[in-house]
Design an enzyme around this catalytic site. Structure first.
Site, PDB file in Angstrom:
ATOM      1  N   SER A   2      46.477   9.619  22.405  1.00  0.00           N
ATOM      2  CA  SER A   2      45.652  10.572  22.030  1.00  0.00           C
ATOM      3  C   SER A   2      44.868  10.020  20.651  1.00  0.00           C
ATOM      4  O   SER A   2      44.443   8.931  20.629  1.00  0.00           O
ATOM      5  CB  SER A   2      46.610  11.775  21.637  1.00  0.00           C
ATOM      6  OG  SER A   2      45.538  13.016  21.421  1.00  0.00           O
ATOM      7  N   ARG A   4      40.354  16.725  22.665  1.00  0.00           N
ATOM      8  CA  ARG A   4      40.264  17.728  21.438  1.00  0.00           C
ATOM      9  C   ARG A   4      38.807  17.470  20.803  1.00  0.00           C
ATOM     10  O   ARG A   4      38.230  16.293  21.158  1.00  0.00           O
ATOM     11  CB  ARG A   4      41.076  17.257  20.276  1.00  0.00           C
ATOM     12  CG  ARG A   4      42.713  17.536  20.594  1.00  0.00           C
ATOM     13  CD  ARG A   4      43.576  16.697  19.357  1.00  0.00           C
ATOM     14  NE  ARG A   4      44.781  16.841  19.724  1.00  0.00           N
ATOM     15  CZ  ARG A   4      45.763  17.298  19.217  1.00  0.00           C
ATOM     16  NH1 ARG A   4      45.602  17.932  18.283  1.00  0.00           N
ATOM     17  NH2 ARG A   4      47.172  17.071  19.769  1.00  0.00           N
ATOM     18  N   GLU A  12      45.419  25.698  17.384  1.00  0.00           N
ATOM     19  CA  GLU A  12      44.587  25.510  16.047  1.00  0.00           C
ATOM     20  C   GLU A  12      44.413  24.015  15.687  1.00  0.00           C
ATOM     21  O   GLU A  12      43.383  23.755  14.998  1.00  0.00           O
ATOM     22  CB  GLU A  12      45.538  26.160  14.873  1.00  0.00           C
ATOM     23  CG  GLU A  12      46.969  25.840  14.846  1.00  0.00           C
ATOM     24  CD  GLU A  12      47.333  24.321  14.156  1.00  0.00           C
ATOM     25  OE1 GLU A  12      46.349  24.101  13.295  1.00  0.00           O
ATOM     26  OE2 GLU A  12      48.145  23.711  14.643  1.00  0.00           O
ATOM     27  N   ALA A  13      45.196  23.064  16.350  1.00  0.00           N
ATOM     28  CA  ALA A  13      45.075  21.692  16.460  1.00  0.00           C
ATOM     29  C   ALA A  13      43.663  21.027  17.028  1.00  0.00           C
ATOM     30  O   ALA A  13      43.731  20.281  17.886  1.00  0.00           O
ATOM     31  CB  ALA A  13      46.194  20.975  16.663  1.00  0.00           C
TER      32      ALA A  13
END
Length: 596
Positions: free
Chosen positions: A148, A307, A402-403
């Site tokens: 990631s 993300r 929230e990340a």
């Protein structure tokens, strides 16, 4: 306990990679027992995130031998749990990091050696493609080789179960046990994969299906091509550029402006210290590019593109980088608006967020009448919670943490940076045609549902015993005269002038909001984790404060959110809470805690 000599000997006997074999041999010959103890004494832990660590030789690191053993154990466990696992097969993908392609092929070889069908992606893919394909192909499991947004020296092995969601217990423990029972490598041969009848290449088909599904997020087709909004996009030296470019085309958007220095996959990540859009300074190059190009929005994905982050330029030329929680409520409310427009019953709509995320979406749900459910941190929990809600008859088109992780639609129960990127661009498009910006839209939401502000960070503590003492003190903070059956006296009763109204301790298993058992609805945490809610009824200000330990770092993390009628009062309140948390609750000075 095995001797270091035995641990080294076992490694040298099993490892057939000449480079990592020589690494350990050289350390042994040099008598570097300190380094060998670090690398050999404790085996890398297989948990609910699979494996992730530094790429080096040794039992505590990521390397060929560890990947083979993990794959053999995973294969044995899946075949024991799922009757038709061999014919359903495994989906395997990889990113662009060092060793990723080889480890994907070693994983494939381990499954083929056991007679299991293998769907191995050809070329790099973004992480969401693996869970999407597990569901689409009805595979028994999936593996994505990626670390990631970790630093360049790391890599990882992420596992998805047959439900296309990251594994949770008891599968993590079961796989870990199976790995230890299958340590003898059966095959190092990756050259024969393509000629095996068990090898299946569905790369093109899954790619086409994914982008067809993605189009369902687009609700402004007639407007997209005529909107003069400029976007700059950075893939952070990761895999996302070609996928986001295709997504933009599928939505009818004009091409974005790439940050050329970060556009192509590069395992060195040369322009950023940490390739994570959340990190301070990570978006500097993208913002600079946007200023030069006259663009109003910056879009960003992390290296494996699961993300997403975004920034907006205002009329004064100042940039606002939206937090994960702000994006979460923007996405959530937009999802609600689109769902409502279909005429479906609102009481059959549900959304999910992690317990450390903002409570603003919860406030929206209370006003608008849909269901909001929180769960433990991590998309393994968000995805499984969404599936449970679907079984109960709900439609769950959105979930987030929230990340900067966001889940859209029903086909992928994992975070998806490509979907988030184009959904955000669609929101910009729709708002632009109404003469609005994303920031003004967010302010409208604050005006309607209340102002919410988060302040998340951490304290550093390298001594686990001190950490235990700190949390023990919090649990026995107010013992004595205030004892009652309904609200045990052990926890603090006020902070910064606010009255504590609820306590959920996911370490001890206590929830003050759930009488008469006082047992929490959420699963217990393996580390320390306590959530407090507090309020001042006079001025209608509230806070939610979650403190927890990190499983991988020497940190006491805190997630603090305040809400109230206006930004000024909430901001002032958060400063007071932070000061009292550090100085009084955690006794940071006394314990020598470092501050972020």
């Amino acid at each position: 306990m095995a001797s270091l000599e035995d641990l080294v000997g076992e490694w040298l006997k099993l490892d057939q990679n000449p480079e990592t074999h020589q690494e350990i041999q050289s350390l042994w010959d040099a008598g570097n027992t300190e380094e060998l103890e670090r690398r050999m004494r404790v085996r890398i832990d297989f948990g609910t995130a699979g494996l992730r660590g530094k790429m080096e030789a040794g039992w505590a690191r990521m390397n060929d031998l560890i990947v083979i053993q993990a794959s053999q154990g995973l294969c044995a466990y899946v075949m024991a749990c799922i009757d038709d696992a061999a014919t359903r097969g495994i989906v395997i993908g990889h990113d662009h990091r060092y060793n990723s392609e080889r480890w994907a092929r070693l994983t494939a070889a381990a499954f083929i050696a056991r007679g299991v069908k293998v769907y191995l992606f050809q070329g790099i893919v973004h992480t969401p493609m693996v869970p999407y394909s597990v569901k689409k192909l009805k595979a028994a499991c999936g593996v994505m080789i990626t670390a990631s947004h970790n630093p360049k020296h790391d890599n990882g092995y992420k596992v998805y179960w047959e439900n296309a969601v990251q594994i949770i217990g008891p599968h993590d423990a079961g796989i870990a046990t199976a790995i230890k029972a299958n340590l003898q490598p059966k095959s190092w041969d990756v050259n024969a994969i393509a000629s095996s009848p068990l090898f299946q290449d569905f790369t093109a088909q899954m790619h086409d299906c994914y982008f067809q599904e993605l189009k369902h997020l687009n609700r402004s087709r007639a407007l997209n091509g005529n909107v003069p909004v400029k976007f700059v996009n950075t893939s952070m030296h990761g895999v996302s550029d070609r996928f986001v470019a295709e997504a933009f085309s599928a939505f009818g958007f004009a091409p974005y402006i790439p940050v050329k220095e970060q556009q192509q996959p590069d395992p060195e990540f040369p322009t950023v210290r940490f390739p994570n859009p959340e990190e301070k300074g990570a978006l500097d190059l993208a913002l600079k590019t946007a200023d030069l190009e006259g663009a109003s929005y910056v879009l960003a994905q992390d290296p494996d593109s699961d993300r997403f982050s975004a920034a907006e330029k205002d009329a004064d030329g100042e940039w606002t980088t939206f937090t994960g929680d702000q994006l979460g409520v923007i996405f959530g409310h937009r999802t609600f608006e689109l769902y409502k427009s279909t005429g479906k019953p609102i009481n059959k709509l549900a959304m999910v967020a992690s317990t450390v995320s903002s409570k603003m979406l919860e406030a929206v749900a209370k006003v608008e009448g849909f269901r909001f459910v929180e769960c433990l941190t991590g998309f393994k929990f968000i995805g499984n919670t969404a599936l449970d809600l679907v079984k109960q008859g709900y439609e769950v088109p959105f979930g987030y943490e929230e990340a900067i992780g966001f889940m859209f639609g029903s086909e992928i129960r994992d975070k998806d940076g490509v979907a988030a990127t184009v959904f955000f661009a669609e929101i910009v498009t729709a708002l632009h045609n109404q003469g609005k910006t994303v920031k003004s839209y967010l302010q409208e939401l604050y005006d309607r549902y209340g102002y919410f502000q988060t302040s998340n960070s951490y304290f550093i503590c390298t001594d686990p015993l001190i950490v235990d003492r700190i949390f023990a003190r919090i649990r026995s903070y107010d013992a004595g005269e205030h004892a009652s059956a309904s609200f045990p006296p052990s926890y603090p009763r006020e902070i910064a002038g606010l009255t504590v109204t609820s306590v959920i301790d996911l370490t001890t298993g206590y929830d003050s909001t759930n009488p008469p058992t006082f047992k929490p609805s959420l699963p217990l945490s393996s580390g320390h984790m306590i959530q407090f809610r507090a309020e001042n009824k006079a001025d209608e200000t509230r806070i939610v404060l979650t403190t927890r330990t990190s499983g991988t770092e020497p940190k006491i993390k805190y997630y603090l959110e305040g809400s109230g009628k206006n930004a000024q009062s909430v901001s002032a309140l958060l400063s007071k809470v932070f000061a009292e948390l550090g100085d009084i609750w955690l006794e940071a000075g006394k314990h020598g805690l470092g501050r972020a």
